[in-house]
Design a protein around this motif. Sequence first.
Motif, PDB file in Angstrom:
ATOM      1  N   LEU A 171       0.832  -1.217   0.000  1.00 21.83           N
ATOM      2  CA  LEU A 171       0.000   0.000   0.000  1.00 21.83           C
ATOM      3  C   LEU A 171       0.863   1.263   0.000  1.00 21.83           C
ATOM      4  O   LEU A 171       0.458   2.298  -0.532  1.00 21.83           O
ATOM      5  CB  LEU A 171      -0.917   0.022   1.233  1.00 21.83           C
ATOM      6  CG  LEU A 171      -2.133  -0.899   1.210  1.00 21.83           C
ATOM      7  CD1 LEU A 171      -2.809  -0.882   2.571  1.00 21.83           C
ATOM      8  CD2 LEU A 171      -3.118  -0.487   0.126  1.00 21.83           C
ATOM      9  N   THR A 172       2.057   1.171   0.594  1.00 24.39           N
ATOM     10  CA  THR A 172       2.918   2.358   0.710  1.00 24.39           C
ATOM     11  C   THR A 172       3.314   2.905  -0.672  1.00 24.39           C
ATOM     12  O   THR A 172       2.996   4.059  -0.980  1.00 24.39           O
ATOM     13  CB  THR A 172       4.145   2.041   1.594  1.00 24.39           C
ATOM     14  OG1 THR A 172       3.648   1.626   2.874  1.00 24.39           O
ATOM     15  CG2 THR A 172       5.056   3.232   1.767  1.00 24.39           C
ATOM     16  N   PRO A 173       3.959   2.107  -1.549  1.00 22.03           N
ATOM     17  CA  PRO A 173       4.280   2.665  -2.878  1.00 22.03           C
ATOM     18  C   PRO A 173       3.031   2.889  -3.724  1.00 22.03           C
ATOM     19  O   PRO A 173       2.970   3.834  -4.510  1.00 22.03           O
ATOM     20  CB  PRO A 173       5.192   1.604  -3.510  1.00 22.03           C
ATOM     21  CG  PRO A 173       4.857   0.329  -2.813  1.00 22.03           C
ATOM     22  CD  PRO A 173       4.492   0.726  -1.406  1.00 22.03           C
ATOM     23  N   ALA A 174       2.018   2.030  -3.538  1.00 19.85           N
ATOM     24  CA  ALA A 174       0.787   2.185  -4.339  1.00 19.85           C
ATOM     25  C   ALA A 174       0.149   3.543  -4.058  1.00 19.85           C
ATOM     26  O   ALA A 174      -0.301   4.235  -4.980  1.00 19.85           O
ATOM     27  CB  ALA A 174      -0.192   1.058  -4.016  1.00 19.85           C
ATOM     28  N   LYS A 175       0.139   3.928  -2.792  1.00 17.53           N
ATOM     29  CA  LYS A 175      -0.492   5.221  -2.436  1.00 17.53           C
ATOM     30  C   LYS A 175       0.315   6.395  -2.989  1.00 17.53           C
ATOM     31  O   LYS A 175      -0.257   7.380  -3.434  1.00 17.53           O
ATOM     32  CB  LYS A 175      -0.630   5.336  -0.915  1.00 17.53           C
ATOM     33  CG  LYS A 175      -1.810   4.537  -0.391  1.00 17.53           C
ATOM     34  CD  LYS A 175      -1.917   4.636   1.108  1.00 17.53           C
ATOM     35  CE  LYS A 175      -2.430   5.959   1.577  1.00 17.53           C
ATOM     36  NZ  LYS A 175      -3.842   6.209   1.244  1.00 17.53           N
ATOM     37  N   GLU A 176       1.645   6.266  -2.966  1.00 15.60           N
ATOM     38  CA  GLU A 176       2.480   7.350  -3.513  1.00 15.60           C
ATOM     39  C   GLU A 176       2.203   7.537  -5.003  1.00 15.60           C
ATOM     40  O   GLU A 176       2.024   8.652  -5.490  1.00 15.60           O
ATOM     41  CB  GLU A 176       3.964   6.996  -3.337  1.00 15.60           C
ATOM     42  CG  GLU A 176       4.525   7.478  -2.009  1.00 15.60           C
ATOM     43  CD  GLU A 176       5.960   7.014  -1.818  1.00 15.60           C
ATOM     44  OE1 GLU A 176       6.283   6.693  -0.671  1.00 15.60           O
ATOM     45  OE2 GLU A 176       6.722   6.964  -2.824  1.00 15.60           O
ATOM     46  N   ILE A 177       2.160   6.414  -5.716  1.00 17.67           N
ATOM     47  CA  ILE A 177       1.927   6.480  -7.168  1.00 17.67           C
ATOM     48  C   ILE A 177       0.501   6.956  -7.441  1.00 17.67           C
ATOM     49  O   ILE A 177       0.260   7.792  -8.307  1.00 17.67           O
ATOM     50  CB  ILE A 177       2.218   5.101  -7.806  1.00 17.67           C
ATOM     51  CG1 ILE A 177       3.720   4.857  -7.779  1.00 17.67           C
ATOM     52  CG2 ILE A 177       1.685   5.019  -9.241  1.00 17.67           C
ATOM     53  CD1 ILE A 177       4.140   3.450  -8.040  1.00 17.67           C
ATOM     54  N   ALA A 178      -0.441   6.431  -6.653  1.00 22.16           N
ATOM     55  CA  ALA A 178      -1.842   6.828  -6.830  1.00 22.16           C
ATOM     56  C   ALA A 178      -2.011   8.331  -6.608  1.00 22.16           C
ATOM     57  O   ALA A 178      -2.720   9.007  -7.360  1.00 22.16           O
ATOM     58  CB  ALA A 178      -2.725   6.042  -5.866  1.00 22.16           C
ATOM     59  N   ALA A 179      -1.323   8.873  -5.599  1.00 20.09           N
ATOM     60  CA  ALA A 179      -1.444  10.312  -5.316  1.00 20.09           C
ATOM     61  C   ALA A 179      -0.914  11.124  -6.498  1.00 20.09           C
ATOM     62  O   ALA A 179      -1.531  12.106  -6.915  1.00 20.09           O
ATOM     63  CB  ALA A 179      -0.683  10.653  -4.035  1.00 20.09           C
ATOM     64  N   ALA A 180       0.220  10.682  -7.058  1.00 20.81           N
ATOM     65  CA  ALA A 180       0.823  11.437  -8.165  1.00 20.81           C
ATOM     66  C   ALA A 180      -0.027  11.354  -9.428  1.00 20.81           C
ATOM     67  O   ALA A 180      -0.013  12.261 -10.257  1.00 20.81           O
ATOM     68  CB  ALA A 180       2.230  10.911  -8.439  1.00 20.81           C
ATOM     69  N   LYS A 181      -0.759  10.247  -9.596  1.00 18.08           N
ATOM     70  CA  LYS A 181      -1.529  10.046 -10.832  1.00 18.08           C
ATOM     71  C   LYS A 181      -3.034  10.246 -10.621  1.00 18.08           C
ATOM     72  O   LYS A 181      -3.837   9.924 -11.504  1.00 18.08           O
ATOM     73  CB  LYS A 181      -1.262   8.624 -11.380  1.00 18.08           C
ATOM     74  CG  LYS A 181       0.154   8.446 -11.903  1.00 18.08           C
ATOM     75  CD  LYS A 181       0.447   7.001 -12.243  1.00 18.08           C
ATOM     76  CE  LYS A 181      -0.069   6.545 -13.577  1.00 18.08           C
ATOM     77  NZ  LYS A 181       0.725   6.934 -14.735  1.00 18.08           N
ATOM     78  N   ASN A 182      -3.378  10.724  -9.429  1.00 15.36           N
ATOM     79  CA  ASN A 182      -4.788  10.970  -9.114  1.00 15.36           C
ATOM     80  C   ASN A 182      -5.647   9.698  -9.240  1.00 15.36           C
ATOM     81  O   ASN A 182      -6.693   9.686  -9.887  1.00 15.36           O
ATOM     82  CB  ASN A 182      -5.322  12.084 -10.029  1.00 15.36           C
ATOM     83  CG  ASN A 182      -6.502  12.775  -9.389  1.00 15.36           C
ATOM     84  OD1 ASN A 182      -6.731  12.601  -8.191  1.00 15.36           O
ATOM     85  ND2 ASN A 182      -7.269  13.503 -10.175  1.00 15.36           N
ATOM     86  N   LEU A 183      -5.157   8.621  -8.651  1.00 19.73           N
ATOM     87  CA  LEU A 183      -5.863   7.335  -8.674  1.00 19.73           C
ATOM     88  C   LEU A 183      -6.256   6.960  -7.246  1.00 19.73           C
ATOM     89  O   LEU A 183      -5.746   7.527  -6.286  1.00 19.73           O
ATOM     90  CB  LEU A 183      -4.945   6.240  -9.237  1.00 19.73           C
ATOM     91  CG  LEU A 183      -4.329   6.480 -10.607  1.00 19.73           C
ATOM     92  CD1 LEU A 183      -3.286   5.405 -10.912  1.00 19.73           C
ATOM     93  CD2 LEU A 183      -5.412   6.459 -11.691  1.00 19.73           C
ATOM     94  N   LYS A 184      -7.133   5.958  -7.139  1.00 17.10           N
ATOM     95  CA  LYS A 184      -7.469   5.424  -5.819  1.00 17.10           C
ATOM     96  C   LYS A 184      -6.672   4.137  -5.589  1.00 17.10           C
ATOM     97  O   LYS A 184      -6.398   3.400  -6.541  1.00 17.10           O
ATOM     98  CB  LYS A 184      -8.958   5.043  -5.783  1.00 17.10           C
ATOM     99  CG  LYS A 184      -9.876   6.149  -5.354  1.00 17.10           C
ATOM    100  CD  LYS A 184     -11.263   5.559  -5.208  1.00 17.10           C
ATOM    101  CE  LYS A 184     -12.221   6.533  -4.589  1.00 17.10           C
ATOM    102  NZ  LYS A 184     -13.562   5.955  -4.499  1.00 17.10           N
ATOM    103  N   THR A 185      -6.361   3.860  -4.334  1.00 17.30           N
ATOM    104  CA  THR A 185      -5.696   2.592  -4.000  1.00 17.30           C
ATOM    105  C   THR A 185      -6.747   1.633  -3.456  1.00 17.30           C
ATOM    106  O   THR A 185      -7.354   1.914  -2.424  1.00 17.30           O
ATOM    107  CB  THR A 185      -4.605   2.832  -2.937  1.00 17.30           C
ATOM    108  OG1 THR A 185      -3.745   3.862  -3.416  1.00 17.30           O
ATOM    109  CG2 THR A 185      -3.788   1.594  -2.689  1.00 17.30           C
ATOM    110  N   VAL A 186      -6.954   0.550  -4.177  1.00 16.45           N
ATOM    111  CA  VAL A 186      -8.026  -0.375  -3.807  1.00 16.45           C
ATOM    112  C   VAL A 186      -7.432  -1.723  -3.387  1.00 16.45           C
ATOM    113  O   VAL A 186      -6.719  -2.359  -4.171  1.00 16.45           O
ATOM    114  CB  VAL A 186      -9.002  -0.574  -5.002  1.00 16.45           C
ATOM    115  CG1 VAL A 186     -10.070  -1.595  -4.648  1.00 16.45           C
ATOM    116  CG2 VAL A 186      -9.627   0.752  -5.392  1.00 16.45           C
ATOM    117  N   ALA A 187      -7.699  -2.129  -2.155  1.00 17.38           N
ATOM    118  CA  ALA A 187      -7.245  -3.445  -1.695  1.00 17.38           C
ATOM    119  C   ALA A 187      -8.217  -4.495  -2.208  1.00 17.38           C
ATOM    120  O   ALA A 187      -9.429  -4.302  -2.148  1.00 17.38           O
ATOM    121  CB  ALA A 187      -7.199  -3.471  -0.174  1.00 17.38           C
TER     122      ALA A 187
END
Length: 328
Positions: free
Chosen positions: A24-40
Amino acid sequence: MENCIFVVMETADGAVKNVGFEMLTPAKEIAAAKNLKTVAVLIGSGLDDAAKAAGNYGADAVITVDDNAYKAYASDEYAAVLAALAEKYQPEAIFIGATPNGKDLAPRVAAKLGAGCASDVTAMKLNNEGKIAFTCPVFGGTILAENVVESCPVMATVRGGAFKKAEPEERSVEVVCEAEISPEAEDIKTKIVDAVKEISEAVNLEDADVIVAGGRGMGSAENFALVKELADLLGGVVGATRAPIESGWISRAHQIGQSGKIVAPKLYIACGISGATQHVTGMVGSDYIVAINKDEDAPIFDVANVGIVGNVMQVIPEMIEEIKKMRA
Ligand SMILES: Cc1cc2nc3c(=O)[nH]c(=O)nc-3n(C[C@H](O)[C@H](O)[C@H](O)COP(=O)(O)OP(=O)(O)OC[C@H]3O[C@@H](n4cnc5c(N)ncnc54)[C@H](O)[C@@H]3O)c2cc1C
């Protein structure tokens, strides 16, 4: 839930394996930069607690496929379900833990989706073109390759311990139960007849809070027993550099480093370890590092919070004695 990154979380007896939270840690960083949601994404049985934990560790939303039929991992069923979820939600990326099950699942799903998959990722970042560049150790860890996957979704298996999980906090997030999704009969080509629990020594270094690791400086297999004694006393797990493994003092399951496991315990005690880069890359994320080495210039002292210059054969028995005294 369009425009998202899937983080597929493996569970064992209803509890999420650490690598799921770590991803979740890198996923959230990338999601924030690309305006995406992180979905488990959770596939299994009895997933309520796991879904709650996924939210607490930072997922923006959770999808569960919760059925007794998915209690144990099964390649065809899980691959069909995850591919169906990916087709429905069209995630931009799918991260899966590089566990034995994850390594089985990811290529099957990638083949179904016609996607590329980076394997055993130890680092990731967005490059200048806004694409995810994955660092993957290849050729037995001798080379760190940087891979960009040119497909949608981008898929990757992520090595346990490579990222630090966030501190959990009580959060309430959307949980979508996908009860309708199930594999087609033609998807099921294999049937699990029996599951053998352990065929090799299981060493859970990735989830350990305390690791006592030994290196060539321990001198022999007999002396290595001291590392185990100290680890047992501290409720920890035994780690090793590659040197004692190659000398046959301990099994490869204990190896920490570039071609072993990446760990981040609360306490790491390095005994007779020089601090070669290939070892340090695997343990430098530890919260508190104690190093014992007879050479005051050993590079391990550069990453240690506490350095003890001395002979392991004197220092470790004294530590053991002192800890026993304190507990008496
Ligand atoms: C491609 C590649 C991948 C690799 N992957 C890994 C990996 O994943 N993990 C890994 O660990 N290594 C890996 N290595 C090997 C790595 O380069 C080092 O050789 C290895 O980490 C050294 O192990 P060591 O520190 O135990 O031994 P050494 O470097 O020999 O150090 C032993 C240390 O013990 C000290 N010492 C000796 N006697 C005593 C004593 N009585 N008391 C106190 N201190 C003492 C010495 O001063 C010395 O600092 C890899 C190498 C390559 C080329």
